[in-house]
Scaffold this motif. Structure first.
Motif, PDB file in Angstrom:
ATOM      1  N   GLY A  66       0.827  -1.195   0.000  1.00  0.00           N
ATOM      2  CA  GLY A  66       0.000   0.000   0.000  1.00  0.00           C
ATOM      3  C   GLY A  66       0.866   1.251   0.000  1.00  0.00           C
ATOM      4  N   ARG A  67       0.211   2.372   0.069  1.00  0.00           N
ATOM      5  CA  ARG A  67       0.922   3.649   0.145  1.00  0.00           C
ATOM      6  C   ARG A  67       1.368   3.858   1.599  1.00  0.00           C
ATOM      7  NH1 ARG A  67      -2.414   8.839  -0.937  1.00  0.00           N
ATOM      8  NH2 ARG A  67      -3.801   7.088  -1.191  1.00  0.00           N
ATOM      9  N   PRO A  68       2.649   4.079   1.842  1.00  0.00           N
ATOM     10  CA  PRO A  68       3.116   4.261   3.213  1.00  0.00           C
ATOM     11  C   PRO A  68       2.528   5.523   3.860  1.00  0.00           C
ATOM     12  CG  PRO A  68       4.974   4.067   1.688  1.00  0.00           C
ATOM     13  CD  PRO A  68       3.734   4.165   0.870  1.00  0.00           C
ATOM     14  N   VAL A  69       2.283   5.428   5.153  1.00  0.00           N
ATOM     15  CA  VAL A  69       1.901   6.572   5.969  1.00  0.00           C
ATOM     16  C   VAL A  69       3.145   6.924   6.777  1.00  0.00           C
ATOM     17  CG1 VAL A  69       0.382   7.403   7.792  1.00  0.00           C
ATOM     18  CG2 VAL A  69      -0.485   5.773   6.091  1.00  0.00           C
ATOM     19  N   GLU A  70       3.635   8.144   6.619  1.00  0.00           N
ATOM     20  CA  GLU A  70       4.918   8.536   7.216  1.00  0.00           C
ATOM     21  C   GLU A  70       4.746   9.591   8.300  1.00  0.00           C
ATOM     22  OE1 GLU A  70       8.058   9.592   4.426  1.00  0.00           O
ATOM     23  OE2 GLU A  70       6.797   8.775   2.818  1.00  0.00           O
ATOM     24  N   SER A  71       5.652   9.552   9.272  1.00  0.00           N
ATOM     25  CA  SER A  71       5.734  10.645  10.235  1.00  0.00           C
ATOM     26  C   SER A  71       6.308  11.858   9.502  1.00  0.00           C
ATOM     27  CB  SER A  71       6.633  10.254  11.415  1.00  0.00           C
ATOM     28  OG  SER A  71       7.959  10.038  10.974  1.00  0.00           O
ATOM     29  N   PRO A  72       6.076  13.072  10.027  1.00  0.00           N
ATOM     30  CA  PRO A  72       6.572  14.274   9.343  1.00  0.00           C
ATOM     31  C   PRO A  72       8.081  14.263   9.080  1.00  0.00           C
ATOM     32  CG  PRO A  72       5.016  14.895  11.046  1.00  0.00           C
ATOM     33  CD  PRO A  72       5.265  13.414  11.196  1.00  0.00           C
ATOM     34  N   ASP A  73       8.862  13.637   9.962  1.00  0.00           N
ATOM     35  CA  ASP A  73      10.312  13.615   9.766  1.00  0.00           C
ATOM     36  C   ASP A  73      10.789  12.428   8.919  1.00  0.00           C
ATOM     37  OD1 ASP A  73      10.051  11.469  11.502  1.00  0.00           O
ATOM     38  OD2 ASP A  73      11.305  12.331  13.075  1.00  0.00           O
ATOM     39  N   GLY A  74       9.867  11.554   8.496  1.00  0.00           N
ATOM     40  CA  GLY A  74      10.225  10.416   7.667  1.00  0.00           C
ATOM     41  C   GLY A  74      10.943   9.298   8.395  1.00  0.00           C
ATOM     42  N   ARG A  75      11.015   9.395   9.708  1.00  0.00           N
ATOM     43  CA  ARG A  75      11.743   8.376  10.496  1.00  0.00           C
ATOM     44  C   ARG A  75      10.865   7.179  10.861  1.00  0.00           C
ATOM     45  NH1 ARG A  75      16.610  10.107  12.962  1.00  0.00           N
ATOM     46  NH2 ARG A  75      16.769   7.897  13.430  1.00  0.00           N
ATOM     47  N   ARG A  76       9.549   7.351  10.786  1.00  0.00           N
ATOM     48  CA  ARG A  76       8.614   6.267  11.099  1.00  0.00           C
ATOM     49  C   ARG A  76       7.595   6.170   9.979  1.00  0.00           C
ATOM     50  NH1 ARG A  76       8.858   4.050  16.071  1.00  0.00           N
ATOM     51  NH2 ARG A  76      10.100   5.125  17.613  1.00  0.00           N
ATOM     52  N   ALA A  77       7.155   4.938   9.739  1.00  0.00           N
ATOM     53  CA  ALA A  77       6.151   4.726   8.697  1.00  0.00           C
ATOM     54  C   ALA A  77       5.393   3.449   9.000  1.00  0.00           C
ATOM     55  CB  ALA A  77       6.809   4.648   7.322  1.00  0.00           C
ATOM     56  N   ALA A  78       4.233   3.350   8.401  1.00  0.00           N
ATOM     57  CA  ALA A  78       3.438   2.124   8.417  1.00  0.00           C
ATOM     58  C   ALA A  78       2.974   1.887   6.986  1.00  0.00           C
ATOM     59  CB  ALA A  78       2.243   2.264   9.354  1.00  0.00           C
ATOM     60  N   VAL A  79       2.944   0.623   6.589  1.00  0.00           N
ATOM     61  CA  VAL A  79       2.529   0.297   5.234  1.00  0.00           C
ATOM     62  C   VAL A  79       1.861  -1.080   5.231  1.00  0.00           C
ATOM     63  CG1 VAL A  79       4.780  -0.665   4.566  1.00  0.00           C
ATOM     64  CG2 VAL A  79       3.236   0.223   2.814  1.00  0.00           C
ATOM     65  N   GLU A  80       0.748  -1.159   4.519  1.00  0.00           N
ATOM     66  CA  GLU A  80       0.043  -2.425   4.366  1.00  0.00           C
ATOM     67  C   GLU A  80       0.722  -3.279   3.300  1.00  0.00           C
ATOM     68  OE1 GLU A  80      -4.563  -2.002   4.607  1.00  0.00           O
ATOM     69  OE2 GLU A  80      -3.781  -0.274   3.489  1.00  0.00           O
ATOM     70  N   PHE A 102      13.222   4.152  10.907  1.00  0.00           N
ATOM     71  CA  PHE A 102      14.384   4.243  10.034  1.00  0.00           C
ATOM     72  C   PHE A 102      15.557   4.950  10.695  1.00  0.00           C
ATOM     73  CE2 PHE A 102      10.754   3.849   7.204  1.00  0.00           C
ATOM     74  CZ  PHE A 102      11.176   2.817   6.382  1.00  0.00           C
ATOM     75  N   ALA A 103      16.762   4.544  10.298  1.00  0.00           N
ATOM     76  CA  ALA A 103      17.996   5.215  10.705  1.00  0.00           C
ATOM     77  C   ALA A 103      18.223   6.411   9.777  1.00  0.00           C
ATOM     78  CB  ALA A 103      19.167   4.235  10.607  1.00  0.00           C
ATOM     79  N   ASP A 104      19.202   7.231  10.111  1.00  0.00           N
ATOM     80  CA  ASP A 104      19.497   8.422   9.306  1.00  0.00           C
ATOM     81  C   ASP A 104      19.846   8.092   7.856  1.00  0.00           C
ATOM     82  OD1 ASP A 104      19.047  10.124  11.445  1.00  0.00           O
ATOM     83  OD2 ASP A 104      21.170  10.170  12.037  1.00  0.00           O
ATOM     84  N   ASP A 105      20.429   6.930   7.615  1.00  0.00           N
ATOM     85  CA  ASP A 105      20.837   6.568   6.251  1.00  0.00           C
ATOM     86  C   ASP A 105      19.719   5.952   5.416  1.00  0.00           C
ATOM     87  OD1 ASP A 105      20.604   4.000   7.274  1.00  0.00           O
ATOM     88  OD2 ASP A 105      22.705   3.466   6.971  1.00  0.00           O
ATOM     89  N   GLY A 106      18.502   5.863   5.980  1.00  0.00           N
ATOM     90  CA  GLY A 106      17.364   5.339   5.231  1.00  0.00           C
ATOM     91  C   GLY A 106      17.136   3.853   5.390  1.00  0.00           C
ATOM     92  N   ARG A 107      18.087   3.159   6.030  1.00  0.00           N
ATOM     93  CA  ARG A 107      17.854   1.743   6.296  1.00  0.00           C
ATOM     94  C   ARG A 107      16.940   1.598   7.511  1.00  0.00           C
ATOM     95  NH1 ARG A 107      23.333  -1.093   7.038  1.00  0.00           N
ATOM     96  NH2 ARG A 107      23.767   0.862   8.121  1.00  0.00           N
ATOM     97  N   CYS A 108      16.314   0.439   7.620  1.00  0.00           N
ATOM     98  CA  CYS A 108      15.376   0.189   8.709  1.00  0.00           C
ATOM     99  C   CYS A 108      16.116  -0.234   9.969  1.00  0.00           C
ATOM    100  CB  CYS A 108      14.383  -0.896   8.287  1.00  0.00           C
ATOM    101  SG  CYS A 108      13.049  -1.140   9.472  1.00  0.00           S
TER     102      CYS A 108
END
Length: 130
Positions: A66-80, A102-108
């Motif tokens: 699905g389309r991810p739902v992200e926190s404003p800072d992009g550090r947290r997300a949920a996706v179906e 997510f970590a600063d480098d974009g990895r989980c």
């Protein structure tokens, strides 16, 4: 790496049954919880071992994210996710949600998932994933 790029790479690794591709998406100290009552898989090596095992019985894997739902800072997300596949030769449908940090480098750095596994081939319902 954006959240959407991460989700796309995760789906591709699952579709291709690629443990190395999956492991590359996680930090070396990551925590991957595929079940809330079991011990997590830790680090990229733990993810690699888990994926090698769990995808070994899967075939004809059709992964939809699905389309991810992200926190404003992009550090947290949920996706179906909605996966139709053969598991040990039987048609099954796996539907669930990934909760990601997510970590600063974009990895989980942390993944928690919840899911339901049902026999048969079930298509997503109208409006799923939006």
């Amino acid at each position: 790496m954006t959240v959407q790029e991460w989700v796309d790479a995760y789906a591709r690794a699952w579709r291709d049954r690629d443990p190395d591709g999956a492991a590359a998406l996680f930090t070396e100290d990551s925590v991957y919880r595929d079940h809330p009552l079991q011990e997590p898989h830790t680090g990229a090596d733990g993810v690699r071992a888990y994926w090698a095992n769990v995808t070994s019985t899967q075939d004809r894997v059709d992964v939809r994210m699905g389309r991810p739902v992200e926190s404003p800072d992009g550090r947290r997300a949920a996706v179906e996710f909605w996966v139709r596949m053969l598991s040990d030769g039987a048609e099954v449908t796996l539907v669930g949600i990934l909760f990601l940090r997510f970590a600063d480098d974009g990895r989980c750095a942390e993944l928690r998932e919840t899911w339901i596994f049902d026999p048969g081939d079930h298509a997503p319902h109208d409006g799923w994933g939006t």
